[in-house]
Design a protein around this motif. Structure first.
Motif, PDB file in Angstrom:
ATOM      1  N   PHE A  47     -38.486 -13.391 -34.779  1.00  0.00           N
ATOM      2  CA  PHE A  47     -38.426 -12.923 -36.160  1.00  0.00           C
ATOM      3  C   PHE A  47     -37.189 -13.464 -36.864  1.00  0.00           C
ATOM      4  O   PHE A  47     -37.222 -13.745 -38.066  1.00  0.00           O
ATOM      5  CB  PHE A  47     -38.478 -11.395 -36.218  1.00  0.00           C
ATOM      6  CG  PHE A  47     -39.829 -10.818 -35.832  1.00  0.00           C
ATOM      7  CD1 PHE A  47     -40.895 -11.629 -35.450  1.00  0.00           C
ATOM      8  CD2 PHE A  47     -40.037  -9.459 -35.831  1.00  0.00           C
ATOM      9  CE1 PHE A  47     -42.132 -11.104 -35.102  1.00  0.00           C
ATOM     10  CE2 PHE A  47     -41.275  -8.913 -35.492  1.00  0.00           C
ATOM     11  CZ  PHE A  47     -42.318  -9.733 -35.120  1.00  0.00           C
ATOM     12  N   ALA A  51     -37.106 -15.565 -40.362  1.00  0.00           N
ATOM     13  CA  ALA A  51     -36.209 -15.217 -41.469  1.00  0.00           C
ATOM     14  C   ALA A  51     -35.280 -16.371 -41.811  1.00  0.00           C
ATOM     15  O   ALA A  51     -35.070 -16.697 -42.987  1.00  0.00           O
ATOM     16  CB  ALA A  51     -35.394 -13.969 -41.117  1.00  0.00           C
ATOM     17  N   GLU A  75     -36.222 -10.181 -44.597  1.00  0.00           N
ATOM     18  CA  GLU A  75     -36.448  -9.191 -43.549  1.00  0.00           C
ATOM     19  C   GLU A  75     -37.833  -9.419 -42.966  1.00  0.00           C
ATOM     20  O   GLU A  75     -38.820  -9.466 -43.705  1.00  0.00           O
ATOM     21  CB  GLU A  75     -36.350  -7.785 -44.136  1.00  0.00           C
ATOM     22  CG  GLU A  75     -36.614  -6.679 -43.147  1.00  0.00           C
ATOM     23  CD  GLU A  75     -36.556  -5.309 -43.816  1.00  0.00           C
ATOM     24  OE1 GLU A  75     -37.369  -4.454 -43.438  1.00  0.00           O
ATOM     25  OE2 GLU A  75     -35.719  -5.125 -44.712  1.00  0.00           O
ATOM     26  N   VAL A  76     -37.916  -9.596 -41.649  1.00  0.00           N
ATOM     27  CA  VAL A  76     -39.184  -9.820 -40.957  1.00  0.00           C
ATOM     28  C   VAL A  76     -39.455  -8.629 -40.049  1.00  0.00           C
ATOM     29  O   VAL A  76     -38.546  -8.139 -39.374  1.00  0.00           O
ATOM     30  CB  VAL A  76     -39.149 -11.120 -40.116  1.00  0.00           C
ATOM     31  CG1 VAL A  76     -40.471 -11.343 -39.398  1.00  0.00           C
ATOM     32  CG2 VAL A  76     -38.807 -12.311 -40.994  1.00  0.00           C
ATOM     33  N   TYR A  92     -43.110 -10.347 -43.911  1.00  0.00           N
ATOM     34  CA  TYR A  92     -41.710 -10.465 -44.310  1.00  0.00           C
ATOM     35  C   TYR A  92     -41.537 -10.243 -45.795  1.00  0.00           C
ATOM     36  O   TYR A  92     -42.468 -10.364 -46.585  1.00  0.00           O
ATOM     37  CB  TYR A  92     -41.087 -11.764 -43.819  1.00  0.00           C
ATOM     38  CG  TYR A  92     -41.580 -13.064 -44.409  1.00  0.00           C
ATOM     39  CD1 TYR A  92     -40.840 -13.734 -45.369  1.00  0.00           C
ATOM     40  CD2 TYR A  92     -42.761 -13.645 -43.960  1.00  0.00           C
ATOM     41  CE1 TYR A  92     -41.255 -14.947 -45.867  1.00  0.00           C
ATOM     42  CE2 TYR A  92     -43.183 -14.857 -44.459  1.00  0.00           C
ATOM     43  CZ  TYR A  92     -42.432 -15.500 -45.410  1.00  0.00           C
ATOM     44  OH  TYR A  92     -42.853 -16.707 -45.915  1.00  0.00           O
TER      45      TYR A  92
END
Length: 140
Positions: A47, A51, A75-76, A92
Motif C-alpha cells: 500500500f 501511495a 491514503e491507501v 485510495y
C-alpha cells in the motif's frame, strides 16, 4: 528502468536496499520486536508503493500540465483475509494543494494520474510473479 528491492534479515537486524537503475538507497525499517522478520508487513509496503507511486506521479503529471502543485497526501486502504489470500477492496484517497489552477483542472490532473500510475496499473493487470531461484544454507 529496472527496479530492485533487497531485504536481508537476521535476528535483531533488518536491512532494506532499493535500487532504480544505478541509483541505490537504503530504507530504514526496524526488525520485529522479537528480532526475526520486518516490523512492516508486506501489505503495508504494498500500500505504501501505491501511495508513493500516485504521489510522485501527481507531481510528474502536474509539471507536464503546467499546474503548480504544492502538496500531495495519499491514503491507501484495503483488506487482507487469511494466509495466502490476496488483498481485496483496495482503494485510495488523494488530497492535493495547488496554486493558480481551477479546481476542475486539478480534478482532471488527479484522474489522469490515476490512469497512468504505473504501480496501480501493474496491480490492475494481474501481473504474474514468479519465484526463479532459491538457495539454502544449513548452519550448525
Amino acid at each position: 528502468m529496472t527496479v530492485q528491492a533487497h531485504v536481508r534479515n537476521r535476528e535483531g537486524r533488518h536491512e532494506v536496499t532499493l535500487r532504480t537503475n544505478d541509483a541505490e538507497h537504503a530504507l530504514t525499517i526496524p526488525p520485529k520486536p522479537g528480532g526475526l522478520g520486518s516490523s512492516a508487513n508486506g501489505g503495508e509496503l504494498l500500500f505504501l508503493a501505491l501511495a508513493t507511486c500516485y504521489c510522485n506521479d501527481v507531481y510528474r503529471e502536474a509539471a507536464a500540465l503546467g499546474i503548480d502543485v504544492r502538496g500531495v497526501e495519499v491514503e491507501v486502504e484495503g483488506t487482507f483475509g487469511g494466509v495466502g489470500e490476496p488483498a481485496r477492496d483496495v482503494r485510495y484517497r488523494a488530497r492535493v494543494s495547488a496554486a493558480g489552477a481551477a479546481e476542475a483542472e486539478v480534478v482532471r490532473l488527479l484522474e489522469r494520474t490515476d490512469a497512468v500510475a504505473e504501480v496501480q496499473n501493474t496491480l490492475r493487470t494481474g501481473l504474474p510473479v514468479r519465484l526463479v531461484e532459491t538457495a539454502v544454507e544449513i548452519v550448525p
